[in-house]
Design a protein around this motif. Structure first.
Motif, PDB file in Angstrom:
ATOM      1  N   ALA A  29       0.929  -1.256  -0.183  1.00  0.00           N
ATOM      2  CA  ALA A  29      -0.204  -0.074   0.002  1.00  0.00           C
ATOM      3  C   ALA A  29       0.792   1.218   0.030  1.00  0.00           C
ATOM      4  O   ALA A  29       0.526   2.296  -0.543  1.00  0.00           O
ATOM      5  N   PHE A  30       1.853   1.478   0.883  1.00  0.00           N
ATOM      6  CA  PHE A  30       3.005   2.270   0.640  1.00  0.00           C
ATOM      7  C   PHE A  30       3.443   2.418  -0.720  1.00  0.00           C
ATOM      8  O   PHE A  30       3.660   3.802  -1.350  1.00  0.00           O
ATOM      9  N   ASP A  31       3.724   1.415  -1.511  1.00  0.00           N
ATOM     10  CA  ASP A  31       4.476   1.685  -2.719  1.00  0.00           C
ATOM     11  C   ASP A  31       3.263   2.303  -3.785  1.00  0.00           C
ATOM     12  O   ASP A  31       3.665   2.855  -4.497  1.00  0.00           O
ATOM     13  N   ALA A  32       2.026   1.615  -3.495  1.00  0.00           N
ATOM     14  CA  ALA A  32       0.861   2.117  -4.217  1.00  0.00           C
ATOM     15  C   ALA A  32       0.512   3.682  -4.066  1.00  0.00           C
ATOM     16  O   ALA A  32       0.379   4.333  -4.919  1.00  0.00           O
ATOM     17  N   LEU A  33       0.879   4.152  -2.661  1.00  0.00           N
ATOM     18  CA  LEU A  33       0.780   5.409  -2.572  1.00  0.00           C
ATOM     19  C   LEU A  33       1.780   6.191  -3.187  1.00  0.00           C
ATOM     20  O   LEU A  33       1.403   7.344  -3.489  1.00  0.00           O
ATOM     21  N   ALA A  34       2.913   5.977  -2.917  1.00  0.00           N
ATOM     22  CA  ALA A  34       4.167   6.597  -3.537  1.00  0.00           C
ATOM     23  C   ALA A  34       3.939   6.933  -5.058  1.00  0.00           C
ATOM     24  O   ALA A  34       4.235   7.866  -5.798  1.00  0.00           O
ATOM     25  N   ASP A  35       3.399   5.784  -5.604  1.00  0.00           N
ATOM     26  CA  ASP A  35       3.192   5.748  -7.048  1.00  0.00           C
ATOM     27  C   ASP A  35       1.927   6.370  -7.819  1.00  0.00           C
ATOM     28  O   ASP A  35       2.071   7.042  -8.800  1.00  0.00           O
ATOM     29  N   HIS A  36       0.653   6.323  -7.038  1.00  0.00           N
ATOM     30  CA  HIS A  36      -0.541   6.601  -7.415  1.00  0.00           C
ATOM     31  C   HIS A  36      -1.189   7.534  -6.450  1.00  0.00           C
ATOM     32  O   HIS A  36      -2.304   7.865  -6.732  1.00  0.00           O
ATOM     33  N   GLY A  37      -0.680   7.752  -5.366  1.00  0.00           N
ATOM     34  CA  GLY A  37      -1.380   8.577  -4.474  1.00  0.00           C
ATOM     35  C   GLY A  37      -2.730   7.425  -3.895  1.00  0.00           C
ATOM     36  O   GLY A  37      -2.639   6.362  -4.081  1.00  0.00           O
ATOM     37  N   ILE A  38      -3.554   8.130  -3.051  1.00  0.00           N
ATOM     38  CA  ILE A  38      -4.563   7.657  -2.235  1.00  0.00           C
ATOM     39  C   ILE A  38      -5.705   6.767  -3.225  1.00  0.00           C
ATOM     40  O   ILE A  38      -6.137   5.605  -3.122  1.00  0.00           O
ATOM     41  N   ILE A  45       5.796   9.246  -0.615  1.00  0.00           N
ATOM     42  CA  ILE A  45       4.872   8.962   0.356  1.00  0.00           C
ATOM     43  C   ILE A  45       4.350   9.971   1.234  1.00  0.00           C
ATOM     44  O   ILE A  45       3.173  10.138   1.619  1.00  0.00           O
ATOM     45  N   GLU A  46       5.243  10.809   1.643  1.00  0.00           N
ATOM     46  CA  GLU A  46       5.026  11.988   2.703  1.00  0.00           C
ATOM     47  C   GLU A  46       4.025  12.817   1.864  1.00  0.00           C
ATOM     48  O   GLU A  46       2.870  13.355   2.429  1.00  0.00           O
ATOM     49  N   LEU A  47       4.372  13.128   0.585  1.00  0.00           N
ATOM     50  CA  LEU A  47       3.448  14.029   0.137  1.00  0.00           C
ATOM     51  C   LEU A  47       1.970  13.250  -0.466  1.00  0.00           C
ATOM     52  O   LEU A  47       1.005  14.176  -0.395  1.00  0.00           O
ATOM     53  N   TRP A  91      -3.700  13.349   0.620  1.00  0.00           N
ATOM     54  CA  TRP A  91      -4.670  12.529   0.988  1.00  0.00           C
ATOM     55  C   TRP A  91      -5.733  13.484   2.348  1.00  0.00           C
ATOM     56  O   TRP A  91      -6.552  13.318   2.540  1.00  0.00           O
ATOM     57  N   ALA A  92      -4.740  13.879   3.052  1.00  0.00           N
ATOM     58  CA  ALA A  92      -5.020  14.742   4.498  1.00  0.00           C
ATOM     59  C   ALA A  92      -5.924  15.815   4.179  1.00  0.00           C
ATOM     60  O   ALA A  92      -6.850  16.436   4.976  1.00  0.00           O
ATOM     61  N   ARG A  93      -5.800  16.335   2.846  1.00  0.00           N
ATOM     62  CA  ARG A  93      -6.605  17.667   2.355  1.00  0.00           C
ATOM     63  C   ARG A  93      -8.000  17.310   2.154  1.00  0.00           C
ATOM     64  O   ARG A  93      -8.731  18.122   1.948  1.00  0.00           O
ATOM     65  N   ARG A  94      -8.202  15.952   2.112  1.00  0.00           N
ATOM     66  CA  ARG A  94      -9.624  15.419   1.645  1.00  0.00           C
ATOM     67  C   ARG A  94     -10.183  14.652   2.761  1.00  0.00           C
ATOM     68  O   ARG A  94     -11.278  14.190   2.698  1.00  0.00           O
ATOM     69  N   ASP A  95      -9.505  14.141   3.844  1.00  0.00           N
ATOM     70  CA  ASP A  95     -10.028  13.043   4.846  1.00  0.00           C
ATOM     71  C   ASP A  95      -9.644  13.678   6.072  1.00  0.00           C
ATOM     72  O   ASP A  95      -8.511  13.737   6.644  1.00  0.00           O
ATOM     73  N   ALA A  96     -10.572  13.668   6.864  1.00  0.00           N
ATOM     74  CA  ALA A  96     -10.409  14.135   8.328  1.00  0.00           C
ATOM     75  C   ALA A  96      -9.382  12.867   9.202  1.00  0.00           C
ATOM     76  O   ALA A  96      -8.614  13.405   9.965  1.00  0.00           O
ATOM     77  N   ALA A  97      -9.703  11.776   8.939  1.00  0.00           N
ATOM     78  CA  ALA A  97      -8.707  10.903   9.625  1.00  0.00           C
ATOM     79  C   ALA A  97      -7.210  11.221   9.203  1.00  0.00           C
ATOM     80  O   ALA A  97      -6.377  11.233  10.136  1.00  0.00           O
ATOM     81  N   ALA A  98      -6.945  11.258   7.925  1.00  0.00           N
ATOM     82  CA  ALA A  98      -5.569  11.386   7.336  1.00  0.00           C
ATOM     83  C   ALA A  98      -5.124  12.719   8.000  1.00  0.00           C
ATOM     84  O   ALA A  98      -4.034  12.938   8.725  1.00  0.00           O
ATOM     85  N   LYS A  99      -6.008  14.046   7.812  1.00  0.00           N
ATOM     86  CA  LYS A  99      -5.592  15.063   8.472  1.00  0.00           C
ATOM     87  C   LYS A  99      -5.074  15.018  10.028  1.00  0.00           C
ATOM     88  O   LYS A  99      -4.217  15.893  10.183  1.00  0.00           O
TER      89      LYS A  99
END
Length: 190
Positions: free
Chosen positions: A19-28, A107-109, A114-122
């Motif tokens: 999931a981290f790899d996918a996040l790094a490659d494609h975002g949420i 991944i950080e980015l 993701w945090a801009r659109r999701d309260a839990a991630a924020k």
């Protein structure tokens, strides 16, 4: 390796790493069950063996990211008494030298996007940022700075390291090391 053998070897942590790899490659958007299963070379059924639903892996990714960031900043801000300024220079050097840490940066980015659109991630990003700032604030306090100054310098430190990591420039330019030292000295000077 046959799929059944591979499936039995796959653990929850393997899914989170994928999931981290996918996040790094494609975002949420890359955290889709089908895409993760394909990335892991297994069926969706294997995913549901480890996670009850997509939200479960979202929660697991956020928890793992938070744990890793807190562990890293704790480790990077440990200092022997009297060596706090040296440790702050090291923190600046490590975090502004993102060339070798591109995956971590992506991944950080992605987490921040993701945090801009999701309260839990924020909420998780805010916790991590607060912890990062607190750890460096303590180092600045130990260097003799007043609390308000220590807070400002912590913010400046992170604005520099994250800002420079986002910029497109020749990271191999020999003048960068001098510039980085100059900036670090400005952040640490009285």
């Amino acid at each position: 390796m046959d799929e059944q053998k591979l499936r039995t070897q796959l653990e929850r942590k393997d899914w989170i790493e994928a999931a981290f790899d996918a996040l790094a490659d494609h975002g949420i958007d890359g955290l889709r069950v089908e895409a993760l299963a394909k990335r892991c070379g297994v069926t969706k059924g294997s995913f549901y063996w480890h996670f009850k639903d997509r939200q479960d892996i979202f929660d697991a990714v956020l928890a793992a990211w938070k744990e890793g960031r807190v562990r890293d900043i704790n480790r990077q801000t440990q200092s022997a008494p009297g060596r706090e300024a040296e440790q702050l220079r090291r923190v600046i050097d490590i975090y502004s030298g993102a060339a070798g840490h591109r995956r971590g940066l992506w991944i950080e980015l992605a987490i921040r996007d993701w945090a801009r659109r999701d309260a839990a991630a924020k909420a998780v990003v805010e916790e991590v940022d607060a912890w990062r700032m607190e750890c460096t604030r303590k180092l600045f306090l130990a260097c003799g700075f007043a609390d308000a100054d220590a807070r400002s310098r912590s913010l400046l430190l992170y604005a520099y390291v994250f800002g420079s990591s986002l910029m497109a420039y020749d990271r191999n330019d020999p003048q960068n090391a001098d510039c980085k030292r100059w900036i670090a000295e400005r952040i640490l000077s009285r």
